[in-house]
Design a protein around this motif. Structure first.
Motif, short mmCIF file in Angstrom:
data_model
loop_
_atom_site.label_atom_id
_atom_site.label_comp_id
_atom_site.label_asym_id
_atom_site.label_seq_id
_atom_site.Cartn_x
_atom_site.Cartn_y
_atom_site.Cartn_z
N ILE A 184 0.85 -1.19 0.00
CA ILE A 184 0.00 0.00 0.00
C ILE A 184 0.88 1.24 0.00
CG2 ILE A 184 -1.69 1.31 1.35
CD1 ILE A 184 -2.70 -1.38 2.44
N HIS A 185 0.58 2.19 -0.88
CA HIS A 185 1.32 3.45 -0.96
C HIS A 185 1.22 4.16 0.40
CE1 HIS A 185 2.71 7.36 -2.22
NE2 HIS A 185 2.98 6.89 -3.44
N GLY A 186 2.38 4.54 0.96
CA GLY A 186 2.41 5.09 2.30
C GLY A 186 1.76 6.44 2.45
N GLU A 187 1.64 7.19 1.37
CA GLU A 187 1.06 8.54 1.46
C GLU A 187 -0.38 8.59 0.96
OE1 GLU A 187 3.88 11.80 0.28
OE2 GLU A 187 5.07 10.06 -0.32
N THR A 188 -0.66 7.89 -0.14
CA THR A 188 -1.99 8.00 -0.75
C THR A 188 -2.94 6.89 -0.30
OG1 THR A 188 -1.39 6.65 -2.67
CG2 THR A 188 -0.96 9.03 -2.80
N GLY A 189 -2.39 5.76 0.18
CA GLY A 189 -3.23 4.63 0.53
C GLY A 189 -3.63 3.79 -0.67
N ASP A 190 -3.08 4.11 -1.84
CA ASP A 190 -3.41 3.33 -3.05
C ASP A 190 -2.82 1.92 -2.95
OD1 ASP A 190 -4.67 5.52 -4.12
OD2 ASP A 190 -2.94 6.15 -5.33
#
Length: 200
Positions: A183-189
């Motif tokens: 999971i992308h750490g900044e966007t949550g994608d």
């Protein structure tokens, strides 16, 4: 007449023995249920992370649930300023049972890839990356996202810096299914989801 009384008494005695056997069988099965309840009283990975970060005033980089003998432990890597702590926590009591300071491991194992990525980028992007850790979504939020994708227990979690971005890497288990989720750490994608089936 005496034979009938003897047969009836024998039948009653036999019924008592059988009934006692059934009682013991039910009692033992209920005891097994109690053992499972005790096992399920372990603190969650989210609570373990929160407790460790509060206690050490740092960031949990990696956390894994591991079994030794009949006990479960959380093994964690915690970054505190420029030091890395390797910690083992009792998963039932939350007590730290082992701690080791890795004096030279932090810069070598955690920052080298990050520094290499930043050095290859221009000054503007470099400045954005240096502040990107402040923009991370909370670990609890990342766990929720992972569990929405796969209904299982988190047994391994790592915050990694890869390809110029922070990534939460999760491993979840549900029965014979195991999922690896990034999971992308900044966007949550969702960056990747892989589900495997384990054969006995």
């Amino acid at each position: 007449m005496n034979k009938k009384i003897g047969m009836i008494a024998g039948a009653v005695a036999l019924a008592g023995v059988v009934g006692t056997g059934i009682y013991h069988a039910e009692a033992s099965s209920s005891n097994e249920g109690q053992v499972q309840i005790v096992e399920e009283e372990n603190i969650t990975m989210e609570d373990a992370t929160k407790k460790l970060e509060e206690e050490y005033q740092g960031t949990v980089k990696e956390l894994e649930l591991d079994e030794e003998g009949n006990k479960l432990y959380y093994e964690a890597e915690i970054i505190v300023e420029n030091q890395e702590y390797d910690v083992k926590m009792d998963a039932e009591s939350g007590e730290v049972v082992y701690e080791e300071v890795d004096d030279d491991g932090y810069d070598d194992r955690y920052d080298d890839d990050r520094n290499m990525e930043e050095n290859q980028q221009d000054t503007t992007v470099e400045n954005e990356n240096s502040n990107s850790k402040n923009n991370l979504i909370a670990q609890e939020e990342a766990v929720k996202i992972a569990k929405q994708l796969f209904d299982g227990e988190v047994v391994d979690m790592e915050l990694d810096y890869d390809d110029g971005r922070y990534v939460y890497e999760f491993e979840l288990v549900n029965g014979q299914q195991e999922a690896d989720i990034d999971i992308h750490g900044e966007t949550g994608d969702i960056l990747s989801l892989e589900v495997e089936y384990e054969d006995d």
